[in-house]
Write an enzyme that holds these catalytic residues in place. Sequence first.
Site, PDB file in Angstrom:
ATOM      1  N   TYR A 145     -15.889  48.574  42.876  1.00 46.04           N
ATOM      2  CA  TYR A 145     -14.815  49.547  43.130  1.00 46.04           C
ATOM      3  C   TYR A 145     -14.389  50.219  41.830  1.00 46.04           C
ATOM      4  CZ  TYR A 145      -9.862  50.813  43.911  1.00 46.04           C
ATOM      5  OH  TYR A 145      -8.644  51.458  43.957  1.00 46.04           O
ATOM      6  N   ASP A 230     -11.551  38.860  45.768  1.00 42.87           N
ATOM      7  CA  ASP A 230     -10.741  39.913  46.379  1.00 42.87           C
ATOM      8  C   ASP A 230     -11.205  40.066  47.824  1.00 42.87           C
ATOM      9  OD1 ASP A 230      -9.652  42.339  47.267  1.00 42.87           O
ATOM     10  OD2 ASP A 230      -9.622  43.178  45.248  1.00 42.87           O
ATOM     11  N   ILE A 232      -9.656  41.682  50.478  1.00 45.83           N
ATOM     12  CA  ILE A 232      -8.786  42.608  51.217  1.00 45.83           C
ATOM     13  C   ILE A 232      -9.475  43.250  52.419  1.00 45.83           C
ATOM     14  CG2 ILE A 232      -7.431  43.104  49.152  1.00 45.83           C
ATOM     15  CD1 ILE A 232      -8.718  45.884  49.093  1.00 45.83           C
ATOM     16  N   LYS A 272      -5.998  47.451  54.189  1.00 40.36           N
ATOM     17  CA  LYS A 272      -7.246  47.766  54.883  1.00 40.36           C
ATOM     18  C   LYS A 272      -7.284  47.194  56.298  1.00 40.36           C
ATOM     19  CE  LYS A 272      -8.315  49.411  50.863  1.00 40.36           C
ATOM     20  NZ  LYS A 272      -8.220  50.859  50.580  1.00 40.36           N
TER      21      LYS A 272
END
Length: 472
Positions: A145, A230, A232, A272
């Site tokens: 990202y 992570d 998410i 998300k």
Amino acid sequence: MKLLSEKATCNSHGQDSSYFLGWQEYEKNPYDEIQNPKGIIQMGLAENQLSFDLLESWLAQNPDAAGFKRNGESIFRELALFQDYHGLPAFKNAMTKFMSEIRGNKVSFDSNKLVLTAGATSANETLIFCLADQGDAFLLPTPYYPGFDRDLKWRTGAEIVPIHCASSNGFRITESALEEAYLEAKKRNLRVKGVLVTNPSNPLGTTLSRNELELLLTFIYEKGIHLISDEIYSGTVFNSPGFVSVMEVLIEKNYMKTEVWERVHIVYSLSKDLGLPGFRIGAIYSNDEMVVSAATKMSSFGLVSSQTQYLLSCMLSDKKFTKKYISENQKRLKKRHAMLVKGLQNAGINCLESNAGLFCWVDMRHLLSSNTFDAEMDLWKKIVYDVGLNISPGSSCHCTEPGWFRACFANMSEDTLNLAIRRIKAFVESTATNTNNQISHQNQQQSNANSKKKSFSKWVFRLSFNDRQRER
């Protein structure tokens, strides 16, 4: 005399990345079906807008929660005055139960180990502040990202060392890639404090396998470092294989009584899975009491409003709603993902096989004029300015292979997505036509040149023959 700080004047934020530049171009000329039908369609924003109707329906059926009431009585004053940075206990309990539900209730979470933050951006930065000093490094698998260059580095002073992953094995993490990244950090005199992964991956849209998670845990155990997972996008998994949390593997492999148990940290958010990025709800989950304590103190700089916590504690505590939402949202994501993949295939473009997320990792290597990142940027500019689509080039995600792009599919209507697909198909067809015309022109030129050569050869032959006849 310098009037501003180095942080204010430095260029390390990452705002000049093509990832953010694409957003800027979109904002100058945004697509609108009525007002601006030839504008740029935003496919660079990983937003989930597919299930807003479910959220709005719940709000309509629960006016007390939306109106900040409890049993019909207003609690506005109570919420307006609440400022404990530990967070509302009811919300933290609801949040941890929701996290378990998304993971199929295969693992449970303790609300006392949860720290609330203003989104995953704040959660990741806070963790870096807790785990690393300025100049320390974290290893990240590529592609990753683009916002991590800002989130992890800009204010903390930490460094990112890429773990280079390749398309030949679907960009999977390997032991050799981990070791190479670790050695590269050592060559740069950087102290490696940990590895950070996104699971499911942004931008790949793939979940980490059990083998990869086991490999990562073995690696951090041997090196004596941390792992940040992570997660998410954990609720966006719409195809098999299903999502496996690092917490699940920690328990399966009996790491609970080892130091690794306290060196694995999870980042989560509702941006998300519930499509609520504007609510700024993030969280850190850690088994390390010192990390939880320090992160809780740091959360003072990025709190979640008590009104937001109250509203969502009511929503997430409604298990009938959360079960329906998770299931329906995943069905809608699966359908939308299939639309984009099929549409691109009809245009002669393939995607990395994926099972999660709000985007596809699109292979446009065959459309490059050369196998270079300059050619990738040339193609990206054509897609943004000529085609009218903002997608994210792989180079902005630190991909090592030119020609890959991230395209989002959940932040628009079906009609808009179909228009985007028609645009890219028309572009590919026109590119192919131009290429064929160019090849045809080149072939014709070569043919003419060959004809001239043959005519010249015949003329020379006749001339030499006549000369020989005269000599006789």
